[in-house]
Design a protein around this motif. Structure first.
Motif, PDB file in Angstrom:
ATOM      1  N   ILE A   1      40.088  50.594  39.641  1.00 41.00           N
ATOM      2  CA  ILE A   1      40.667  51.413  40.660  1.00 41.00           C
ATOM      3  C   ILE A   1      41.741  50.865  41.159  1.00 41.00           C
ATOM      4  O   ILE A   1      42.773  51.602  41.311  1.00 41.00           O
ATOM      5  CB  ILE A   1      39.719  52.001  41.661  1.00 41.00           C
ATOM      6  CG1 ILE A   1      38.523  52.887  40.884  1.00 41.00           C
ATOM      7  CG2 ILE A   1      40.309  53.028  42.556  1.00 41.00           C
ATOM      8  CD1 ILE A   1      37.282  53.143  41.805  1.00 41.00           C
ATOM      9  N   LEU A   2      41.690  49.735  41.765  1.00 39.20           N
ATOM     10  CA  LEU A   2      42.633  48.996  42.624  1.00 39.20           C
ATOM     11  C   LEU A   2      43.962  48.582  41.683  1.00 39.20           C
ATOM     12  O   LEU A   2      44.992  48.713  42.186  1.00 39.20           O
ATOM     13  CB  LEU A   2      41.993  47.659  43.209  1.00 39.20           C
ATOM     14  CG  LEU A   2      42.895  47.093  44.127  1.00 39.20           C
ATOM     15  CD1 LEU A   2      43.232  47.933  45.655  1.00 39.20           C
ATOM     16  CD2 LEU A   2      42.429  45.774  44.718  1.00 39.20           C
ATOM     17  N   TRP A   3      43.574  48.349  40.502  1.00 36.86           N
ATOM     18  CA  TRP A   3      44.542  47.974  39.421  1.00 36.86           C
ATOM     19  C   TRP A   3      45.200  49.029  38.717  1.00 36.86           C
ATOM     20  O   TRP A   3      46.058  48.972  37.918  1.00 36.86           O
ATOM     21  CB  TRP A   3      43.869  46.782  38.490  1.00 36.86           C
ATOM     22  CG  TRP A   3      44.812  46.237  37.688  1.00 36.86           C
ATOM     23  CD1 TRP A   3      46.140  45.630  37.855  1.00 36.86           C
ATOM     24  CD2 TRP A   3      44.545  46.065  36.279  1.00 36.86           C
ATOM     25  NE1 TRP A   3      46.805  45.291  36.669  1.00 36.86           N
ATOM     26  CE2 TRP A   3      45.712  45.361  35.653  1.00 36.86           C
ATOM     27  CE3 TRP A   3      43.725  46.099  35.346  1.00 36.86           C
ATOM     28  CZ2 TRP A   3      45.865  45.198  34.186  1.00 36.86           C
ATOM     29  CZ3 TRP A   3      43.728  45.865  33.890  1.00 36.86           C
ATOM     30  CH2 TRP A   3      44.997  45.445  33.646  1.00 36.86           C
ATOM     31  N   SER A   4      44.563  50.379  39.035  1.00 35.41           N
ATOM     32  CA  SER A   4      45.075  51.656  38.094  1.00 35.41           C
ATOM     33  C   SER A   4      44.764  51.296  36.730  1.00 35.41           C
ATOM     34  O   SER A   4      45.698  51.429  35.956  1.00 35.41           O
ATOM     35  CB  SER A   4      46.409  51.860  38.679  1.00 35.41           C
ATOM     36  OG  SER A   4      46.710  52.055  39.958  1.00 35.41           O
ATOM     37  N   ALA A   5      43.684  50.881  36.510  1.00 34.38           N
ATOM     38  CA  ALA A   5      43.172  50.612  34.790  1.00 34.38           C
ATOM     39  C   ALA A   5      43.411  51.756  34.097  1.00 34.38           C
ATOM     40  O   ALA A   5      42.959  52.838  34.258  1.00 34.38           O
ATOM     41  CB  ALA A   5      42.225  49.728  34.856  1.00 34.38           C
ATOM     42  N   ASP A   6      43.566  51.623  32.714  1.00 34.54           N
ATOM     43  CA  ASP A   6      43.354  52.757  31.868  1.00 34.54           C
ATOM     44  C   ASP A   6      41.922  53.105  31.431  1.00 34.54           C
ATOM     45  O   ASP A   6      41.645  54.164  30.968  1.00 34.54           O
ATOM     46  CB  ASP A   6      44.331  52.851  30.847  1.00 34.54           C
ATOM     47  CG  ASP A   6      45.922  52.413  31.167  1.00 34.54           C
ATOM     48  OD1 ASP A   6      46.245  53.598  31.886  1.00 34.54           O
ATOM     49  OD2 ASP A   6      46.538  51.736  30.689  1.00 34.54           O
TER      50      ASP A   6
ATOM     51  N   ARG B   1      46.593  50.650  28.107  1.00 29.20           N
ATOM     52  CA  ARG B   1      47.451  49.447  28.139  1.00 29.20           C
ATOM     53  C   ARG B   1      46.643  48.485  29.107  1.00 29.20           C
ATOM     54  O   ARG B   1      46.707  47.250  28.991  1.00 29.20           O
ATOM     55  CB  ARG B   1      48.752  49.896  28.848  1.00 29.20           C
ATOM     56  CG  ARG B   1      49.471  48.340  28.948  1.00 29.20           C
ATOM     57  CD  ARG B   1      51.137  48.813  28.976  1.00 29.20           C
ATOM     58  NE  ARG B   1      52.074  47.768  29.192  1.00 29.20           N
ATOM     59  CZ  ARG B   1      52.352  47.252  30.374  1.00 29.20           C
ATOM     60  NH1 ARG B   1      51.854  47.632  31.291  1.00 29.20           N
ATOM     61  NH2 ARG B   1      53.170  45.908  30.406  1.00 29.20           N
ATOM     62  N   LYS B   2      46.079  48.973  30.123  1.00 27.76           N
ATOM     63  CA  LYS B   2      45.467  48.091  31.131  1.00 27.76           C
ATOM     64  C   LYS B   2      43.891  48.229  30.925  1.00 27.76           C
ATOM     65  O   LYS B   2      43.380  49.324  31.358  1.00 27.76           O
ATOM     66  CB  LYS B   2      45.865  48.412  32.503  1.00 27.76           C
ATOM     67  CG  LYS B   2      47.380  48.233  32.707  1.00 27.76           C
ATOM     68  CD  LYS B   2      47.919  49.083  33.868  1.00 27.76           C
ATOM     69  CE  LYS B   2      47.456  48.685  35.087  1.00 27.76           C
ATOM     70  NZ  LYS B   2      48.105  49.245  36.425  1.00 27.76           N
ATOM     71  N   ILE B   3      43.185  47.161  30.677  1.00 22.18           N
ATOM     72  CA  ILE B   3      41.798  47.180  30.317  1.00 22.18           C
ATOM     73  C   ILE B   3      41.069  46.186  31.193  1.00 22.18           C
ATOM     74  O   ILE B   3      41.369  45.169  31.296  1.00 22.18           O
ATOM     75  CB  ILE B   3      41.631  46.675  28.904  1.00 22.18           C
ATOM     76  CG1 ILE B   3      42.423  47.799  27.878  1.00 22.18           C
ATOM     77  CG2 ILE B   3      39.905  46.887  28.361  1.00 22.18           C
ATOM     78  CD1 ILE B   3      42.405  47.345  26.391  1.00 22.18           C
ATOM     79  N   VAL B   4      39.878  46.795  31.777  1.00 19.74           N
ATOM     80  CA  VAL B   4      39.084  45.993  32.688  1.00 19.74           C
ATOM     81  C   VAL B   4      37.883  45.908  31.740  1.00 19.74           C
ATOM     82  O   VAL B   4      37.171  46.732  31.309  1.00 19.74           O
ATOM     83  CB  VAL B   4      38.709  46.180  33.885  1.00 19.74           C
ATOM     84  CG1 VAL B   4      37.673  45.702  34.769  1.00 19.74           C
ATOM     85  CG2 VAL B   4      39.976  46.631  34.877  1.00 19.74           C
ATOM     86  N   ILE B   5      37.153  44.644  31.694  1.00 15.99           N
ATOM     87  CA  ILE B   5      36.478  44.172  30.871  1.00 15.99           C
ATOM     88  C   ILE B   5      35.119  43.473  31.948  1.00 15.99           C
ATOM     89  O   ILE B   5      35.529  42.503  32.275  1.00 15.99           O
ATOM     90  CB  ILE B   5      36.394  43.204  29.525  1.00 15.99           C
ATOM     91  CG1 ILE B   5      37.450  44.163  28.611  1.00 15.99           C
ATOM     92  CG2 ILE B   5      35.225  43.063  28.861  1.00 15.99           C
ATOM     93  CD1 ILE B   5      37.752  43.437  27.470  1.00 15.99           C
ATOM     94  N   LYS B   6      33.827  44.069  31.905  1.00 16.34           N
ATOM     95  CA  LYS B   6      33.040  43.461  32.707  1.00 16.34           C
ATOM     96  C   LYS B   6      31.819  42.904  31.890  1.00 16.34           C
ATOM     97  O   LYS B   6      31.527  43.594  30.749  1.00 16.34           O
ATOM     98  CB  LYS B   6      32.526  44.329  33.688  1.00 16.34           C
ATOM     99  CG  LYS B   6      31.396  43.847  34.547  1.00 16.34           C
ATOM    100  CD  LYS B   6      30.046  44.166  34.114  1.00 16.34           C
ATOM    101  CE  LYS B   6      28.838  43.416  35.054  1.00 16.34           C
ATOM    102  NZ  LYS B   6      27.429  43.918  34.141  1.00 16.34           N
TER     103      LYS B   6
END
Length: 281
Positions: A170-175, A17-22
């Motif tokens: 990590i801080l945002w508790s991404a999936d 649900r929670k995605i970080v894209i770099k």
């Protein structure tokens, strides 16, 4: 093997649900070093489709210097630290404006966060970052994060956005953390110089992986090479977050990863940590 790995990536994104894209500078820049507007619009369209499915997106975007060169090309040869930081100050405005323009085409607002190493090491600041991220994404806004290169100095710099994206995840508790670079994933050797090199589609042990591959140098526009991506994946895995390394330069890359049609490298999360995160131990 390719089909299994692709399905694993597909399932990882489907469950997230929670995605970080770099996005790295090499992915964001055209051959002449200026901002690739087509890439931004393509990526924003893919992100909008994920958001429509109920997913939340945080972007960690390099490119302040790229944006600066897009604005003042005459500074390209000036290597003095003060000019570099000034160029980043100018370029960050250009960069965030182009991100705003790309997402605005889909009716999505963005928010900007410029961070330093000290922000993550200070408990009060890191809590504020976390709260801001949650507030933005809960309101349907896409945060766009970069290191604050205009004020960062050696002892306060994160140094590369691979590790910044891992810290953010990590801080945002991404999936899941997705790292976009100019390569399809981790190879056994440099595929640009060794035609026998092949992609490693699933990685369970990053420490063992380092002994099996050749670590190359940084690329043209970026500050990180494959080692910083391994560091980022290692950090994320320790908190139960899988990482995908893929070629951001390919058209519709987010969509192709999500439907399982694109090869990439999936770094699996630490299983013991993942069970703790899921409350199974």
């Amino acid at each position: 093997m390719a089909e299994t790995a692709a399905m694993t990536i597909k399932e990882t994104i489907a469950r997230a649900r929670k995605i970080v894209i770099k996005i790295g500078s090499n992915t964001l820049a055209k051959a002449d070093g200026t901002i690739n507007h087509d890439f931004l619009h393509n990526l924003s369209a893919s992100c909008a489709a994920l958001i429509a499915q109920g997913k939340q997106i945080v972007i960690v975007s390099s490119g302040a210097q790229v944006g600066g060169l897009s604005t003042i090309s005459g500074w390209a040869r000036r290597k003095d630290i003060h000019y570099r930081q000034a160029l980043c100050a100018i370029g960050q405005v250009e960069l965030i404006d182009k991100w705003r323009e790309a997402f605005n085409a889909h009716g999505i607002h963005i928010g900007q966060l410029l961070l330093t190493k000290d922000d993550f090491e200070n408990d009060h600041r890191s809590l504020n970052i976390r709260n801001t991220l949650f507030t933005l994404v809960d309101e349907g806004v896409v945060p766009v994060i970069n290191e604050n290169d205009s004020v960062s100095i050696d002892e306060f710099t994160i140094g590369d956005n691979d590790n910044l994206s891992a810290q953010t995840a990590i801080l945002w508790s991404a999936d899941v953390l997705i790292l976009f670079s100019d390569i399809d994933g981790v190879y056994t050797d440099n595929p640009k110089t060794n035609p026998q090199a092949h992609i490693i589609e699933t990685v369970r042990d990053i420490s063992a992986l380092r002994t099996e591959i050749r670590i190359g140098a940084t690329n043209d526009f970026g500050t990180g090479g494959i080692e910083t991506k391994l560091q980022a994946a290692e950090k994320a895995a320790g908190f139960g977050i899988p990482t995908i390394l893929a070629n951001g330069g390919k058209a519709d890359i987010v969509t192709r990863l999500a439907d399982g049609s694109e090869k990439a490298t999936l770094f699996l999360a630490d299983e013991d940590c993942l069970r703790r995160v899921l409350g199974k131990v």
